[in-house]
Design an enzyme around this catalytic site. Structure first.
Site, PDB file in Angstrom:
ATOM      1  N   THR A   1      47.009  32.213  22.269  1.00 13.26           N
ATOM      2  CA  THR A   1      47.439  33.300  23.147  1.00 13.26           C
ATOM      3  C   THR A   1      47.874  32.772  24.510  1.00 13.26           C
ATOM      4  O   THR A   1      48.928  33.150  25.026  1.00 13.26           O
ATOM      5  CB  THR A   1      46.286  34.308  23.342  1.00 13.26           C
TER       6      THR A   1
ATOM      7  N   TYR B   1      51.927  20.684  21.835  1.00 15.21           N
ATOM      8  CA  TYR B   1      50.603  20.932  21.246  1.00 15.21           C
ATOM      9  C   TYR B   1      50.534  20.373  19.827  1.00 15.21           C
ATOM     10  O   TYR B   1      49.551  19.762  19.436  1.00 15.21           O
ATOM     11  CB  TYR B   1      50.313  22.444  21.226  1.00 15.21           C
TER      12      TYR B   1
ATOM     13  N   ALA C   1      41.100  34.152  38.554  1.00 17.35           N
ATOM     14  CA  ALA C   1      42.290  34.559  39.302  1.00 17.35           C
ATOM     15  C   ALA C   1      42.933  35.717  38.586  1.00 17.35           C
ATOM     16  O   ALA C   1      42.918  35.779  37.361  1.00 17.35           O
ATOM     17  CB  ALA C   1      43.279  33.401  39.388  1.00 17.35           C
TER      18      ALA C   1
ATOM     19  N   GLY D   1      43.125  49.197  33.620  1.00 19.48           N
ATOM     20  CA  GLY D   1      42.975  48.779  35.022  1.00 19.48           C
ATOM     21  C   GLY D   1      42.387  47.388  35.130  1.00 19.48           C
ATOM     22  O   GLY D   1      41.762  47.038  36.127  1.00 19.48           O
TER      23      GLY D   1
ATOM     24  N   HIS E   1      45.391  23.527  60.074  1.00 19.72           N
ATOM     25  CA  HIS E   1      46.244  24.501  60.731  1.00 19.72           C
ATOM     26  C   HIS E   1      47.714  24.161  60.567  1.00 19.72           C
ATOM     27  O   HIS E   1      48.064  22.988  60.606  1.00 19.72           O
ATOM     28  CB  HIS E   1      45.873  24.519  62.222  1.00 19.72           C
TER      29      HIS E   1
ATOM     30  N   ARG F   1      41.400  54.903  33.476  1.00 25.17           N
ATOM     31  CA  ARG F   1      40.315  55.883  33.356  1.00 25.17           C
ATOM     32  C   ARG F   1      39.268  55.784  34.471  1.00 25.17           C
ATOM     33  O   ARG F   1      38.578  56.747  34.763  1.00 25.17           O
ATOM     34  CB  ARG F   1      39.621  55.726  32.009  1.00 25.17           C
TER      35      ARG F   1
ATOM     36  N   ASP G   1      37.548  33.215  22.679  1.00 24.27           N
ATOM     37  CA  ASP G   1      37.495  34.686  22.753  1.00 24.27           C
ATOM     38  C   ASP G   1      36.856  35.335  21.535  1.00 24.27           C
ATOM     39  O   ASP G   1      36.362  36.460  21.628  1.00 24.27           O
ATOM     40  CB  ASP G   1      38.912  35.254  22.924  1.00 24.27           C
TER      41      ASP G   1
ATOM     42  N   GLU H   1      46.559  27.222  11.285  1.00 26.25           N
ATOM     43  CA  GLU H   1      47.063  28.204  12.255  1.00 26.25           C
ATOM     44  C   GLU H   1      48.130  29.044  11.555  1.00 26.25           C
ATOM     45  O   GLU H   1      49.100  28.508  11.020  1.00 26.25           O
ATOM     46  CB  GLU H   1      47.654  27.480  13.473  1.00 26.25           C
TER      47      GLU H   1
ATOM     48  N   GLY I   1      42.046  46.164  27.114  1.00 31.04           N
ATOM     49  CA  GLY I   1      41.097  45.160  26.648  1.00 31.04           C
ATOM     50  C   GLY I   1      41.548  44.500  25.359  1.00 31.04           C
ATOM     51  O   GLY I   1      42.575  44.855  24.776  1.00 31.04           O
TER      52      GLY I   1
HETATM   53  P1  NDP Z   1      40.058  43.867  30.774  1.00 35.13           P
HETATM   54  O1  NDP Z   1      38.734  43.867  30.141  1.00 35.13           O
HETATM   55  O2  NDP Z   1      40.301  43.046  31.987  1.00 35.13           O
HETATM   56  O3  NDP Z   1      40.451  45.352  31.155  1.00 35.13           O
HETATM   57  C1  NDP Z   1      40.468  46.367  30.213  1.00 35.13           C
HETATM   58  C2  NDP Z   1      40.820  47.652  30.949  1.00 35.13           C
HETATM   59  O4  NDP Z   1      41.030  48.673  29.988  1.00 35.13           O
HETATM   60  C3  NDP Z   1      39.730  48.100  31.875  1.00 35.13           C
HETATM   61  O5  NDP Z   1      40.334  48.640  33.021  1.00 35.13           O
HETATM   62  C4  NDP Z   1      39.027  49.169  31.044  1.00 35.13           C
HETATM   63  O6  NDP Z   1      38.459  50.172  31.812  1.00 35.13           O
HETATM   64  C5  NDP Z   1      40.170  49.756  30.264  1.00 35.13           C
HETATM   65  N1  NDP Z   1      39.766  50.325  28.976  1.00 35.13           N
HETATM   66  C6  NDP Z   1      39.002  49.760  28.036  1.00 35.13           C
HETATM   67  N2  NDP Z   1      38.872  50.573  26.967  1.00 35.13           N
HETATM   68  C7  NDP Z   1      39.578  51.682  27.252  1.00 35.13           C
HETATM   69  C8  NDP Z   1      39.815  52.880  26.559  1.00 35.13           C
HETATM   70  N3  NDP Z   1      39.308  53.101  25.349  1.00 35.13           N
HETATM   71  N4  NDP Z   1      40.593  53.823  27.161  1.00 35.13           N
HETATM   72  C9  NDP Z   1      41.088  53.600  28.393  1.00 35.13           C
HETATM   73  N5  NDP Z   1      40.897  52.478  29.089  1.00 35.13           N
HETATM   74  C10 NDP Z   1      40.141  51.525  28.533  1.00 35.13           C
HETATM   75  O7  NDP Z   1      41.072  43.524  29.607  1.00 35.13           O
HETATM   76  P2  NDP Z   1      42.599  43.088  29.601  1.00 35.13           P
HETATM   77  O8  NDP Z   1      43.160  43.655  28.367  1.00 35.13           O
HETATM   78  O9  NDP Z   1      43.260  43.389  30.884  1.00 35.13           O
HETATM   79  O10 NDP Z   1      42.478  41.529  29.443  1.00 35.13           O
HETATM   80  C11 NDP Z   1      41.683  40.960  28.410  1.00 35.13           C
HETATM   81  C12 NDP Z   1      40.964  39.743  28.871  1.00 35.13           C
HETATM   82  O11 NDP Z   1      41.875  38.670  28.911  1.00 35.13           O
HETATM   83  C13 NDP Z   1      40.407  39.811  30.293  1.00 35.13           C
HETATM   84  O12 NDP Z   1      39.138  40.396  30.364  1.00 35.13           O
HETATM   85  C14 NDP Z   1      40.368  38.369  30.674  1.00 35.13           C
HETATM   86  O13 NDP Z   1      39.184  37.835  30.193  1.00 35.13           O
HETATM   87  C15 NDP Z   1      41.558  37.794  29.955  1.00 35.13           C
HETATM   88  N6  NDP Z   1      42.708  37.673  30.871  1.00 35.13           N
HETATM   89  C16 NDP Z   1      42.605  36.829  31.936  1.00 35.13           C
HETATM   90  C17 NDP Z   1      43.659  36.679  32.815  1.00 35.13           C
HETATM   91  C18 NDP Z   1      43.509  35.782  33.972  1.00 35.13           C
HETATM   92  O14 NDP Z   1      42.614  34.953  33.977  1.00 35.13           O
HETATM   93  N7  NDP Z   1      44.352  35.892  35.005  1.00 35.13           N
HETATM   94  C19 NDP Z   1      44.910  37.395  32.627  1.00 35.13           C
HETATM   95  C20 NDP Z   1      44.905  38.281  31.487  1.00 35.13           C
HETATM   96  C21 NDP Z   1      43.839  38.388  30.643  1.00 35.13           C
HETATM   97  P3  NDP Z   1      36.976  50.067  32.401  1.00 35.13           P
HETATM   98  O15 NDP Z   1      37.023  49.177  33.576  1.00 35.13           O
HETATM   99  O16 NDP Z   1      36.658  51.486  32.720  1.00 35.13           O
HETATM  100  O17 NDP Z   1      36.135  49.533  31.279  1.00 35.13           O
END
Ligand code: NDP
Length: 456
Positions: A42, A99, A342, A177, A437, A200, A304, A35, A263
């Protein structure tokens, strides 16, 4: 004795790698784990765990406000970001140490440095040592993606830096988003930062049930988060004190920080995958079969870095199944059906099974049961926050296909509902269950009439 120095070499000590290493060692394998950053990955170091601590911290602002409706007078409240981060870091240090302890206790040898694959059975450690291994497991996770073509990207932060900000900005723009964007927007907003989400798409949290997506937007806007949809960053500039985010749609948003949450990408760069001929897909993720095996028979990958379902418990299951399959004599493939999800937005979201749209695409008859109500707590608090619960039911078999909840406690409820769904519960099973309840969750077993019957 095998011809190799170790039976298993794990690259990456996150959720998936640590579980795989420990279980393989318990099956008698000689295990080495490398590591380069901190053990825990993460989730523990800069993801789920510290995020949830910050969510708790940020919710107190509302709790203090709500207290008045219950007869409390809360005096002056003050928040100290540095103290929170210090406390959070102490907890992360504790987990990190736990860990390491657990890994070493299992008999696995930890090498705190980077490792690069040199061939199907060879790994080179950063200090120059070459280690031969019967099996190599890649569990290197992912990293935030920021568009490399975005001018001024170096001025922005990702979630990695958000956990270590020296001070809270007065204003922040969160780009994206998805999970991370809505969770951090809630954290910053709760801590008093003027928060804008720039996304977007035409709605937040693509992939979640539409009702939940709409409701979440309504609720976070009520809490003061500005949501700008259908627009993207075009450029980030440095102004006097702050940054300016120019958008493709022509907006100029000033903020102390711009956080990009667009993302995450699999961590495969510089790993030496090409030295062994390990295949990747278009997104850079390692391609694996149902047993997490790559196209190279001695190399496996979990978590991942394989971009299957990017959630900690999934990586843990994949790591465990890999170790049982390769070292435990039990061939186990992970079951990806019915994974609960969640989002720790405020209010939070819990979701399991099919959304209404997914069910409609698959089933000719779908019944929707929906409850949209003010939670009891907010009768006295006076807060204008609603809760939404939704069951998606197969109109033919009456099997509950999906359950989607927005509101306090929804993540906890969803973990339990997921068991019922996994067992194939029908709407009759829900109806036959006595209500508890007074809870919010009782709505799940008292929704008598469908709000919608789809038939094709
Ligand atoms: P997500 O995949 O959830 O969201 C990425 C967001 O970025 C989407 O809204 C996407 O839009 C947008 N996006 C992607 N590419 C671009 C771009 N080039 N320009 C503008 N907007 C863009 O990723 P996150 O980064 O939020 O999280 C990563 C992953 O980590 C999650 O998918 C999840 O698996 C995990 N995670 C889980 C959590 C939990 O379980 N509570 C908490 C945090 C992370 P669009 O929808 O249009 O593609």
């Amino acid at each position: 004795m095998s011809e190799f120095e170790v039976d298993l070499f794990v690259i990456g000590a996150g959720s998936g790698g640590v579980r795989a290493g420990r279980i393989a060692a318990s099956h008698g394998a000689r295990v080495m784990v490398a590591e380069e950053y901190r053990v825990g990955g993460t989730c523990v170091i800069r993801g789920c765990v510290p995020k949830k601590l910050l969510v708790y911290a940020s919710h107190f602002a509302e709790d203090f406000e709500d207290a008045a409706g219950f007869g409390w007078s809360v005096g002056e409240t003050r928040f100290d970001w540095a103290r929170l981060i210090e406390a959070k870091d102490r907890e992360i240090d504790r987990l990190n140490a736990a860990y390491i302890r657990n890994l070493e206790r299992s008999g696995a040898k930890l090498e705190p440095m980077r490792a690069v694959i040199e061939g199907p059975h060879a790994v080179r450690l950063a200090d120059g040592r070459l280690v031969t291994a019967g099996t190599i497991l890649v569990a290197t996770g992912g990293a935030p993606y920021i568009d490399p073509a975005l001018p001024g990207r170096e001025l922005a932060i990702s979630s990695n830096e958000a956990f270590h900000l020296q001070r809270l900005p007065e204003r922040i723009v969160v780009v994206g988003g998805g999970f991370i964007a809505v969770e951090f927007a809630g954290i910053f907003n709760g801590l008093g930062v003027e928060t804008t989400i720039l996304h977007r798409g035409d709605g937040l949290l693509r992939g979640f049930d539409e009702d939940l997506r709409h409701k979440l937007r309504e609720e976070i806007e009520k809490k003061g988060i500005r949501v700008v949809l259908g627009d993207q960053p075009a450029e980030i500039l440095k102004a006097d004190e702050e940054l300016v985010l120019r958008t493709a749609g022509g907006l100029e948003i000033e903020a102390g920080e711009v956080m990009i949450a667009t993302g995450r990408l699999p961590n495969t760069a510089g790993l030496g995958l090409e030295n062994a001929g390990v295949a990747r897909d278009g997104a850079g993720a390692i391609v694996v079969d149902a047993y997490s095996r790559t196209n190279v028979p001695s190399i496996y990958a979990v978590g991942d870095v394989t971009n299957r379902v990017n959630l900690t418990p999934v990586a843990i299951r994949e790591g465990h199944a890999f170790a049982d399959t390769v070292f435990g004599g039990k061939k186990i493939a992970v079951d990806y059906a019915g994974i609960p999800k969640a989002v720790f937005s405020q209010p939070e979201i819990g979701s399991v099974g099919l959304t209404e749209a997914e069910a409609l695409a698959e089933f000719p008859a779908v019944d929707i049961y929906r409850a949209d109500f003010k939670p009891m707590k907010h009768t006295l608090s006076g807060r204008d926050e609603r809760m939404l619960m939704k069951l998606v039911v197969d109109g033919t078999s009456q099997r509950v296909l999906g359950c989607h909840i927005l509101g306090a406690g929804s993540a906890e409820m969803t973990q339990l509902v997921a068991i019922a769904l996994k067992m194939g519960a029908t709407k009759e099973d829900f109806d036959a269950t006595m209500a508890l309840h007074p809870t919010a969750a009782e709505e799940l077993v008292t929704m008598r009439q469908p709000s919608m019957r789809h038939r094709r």
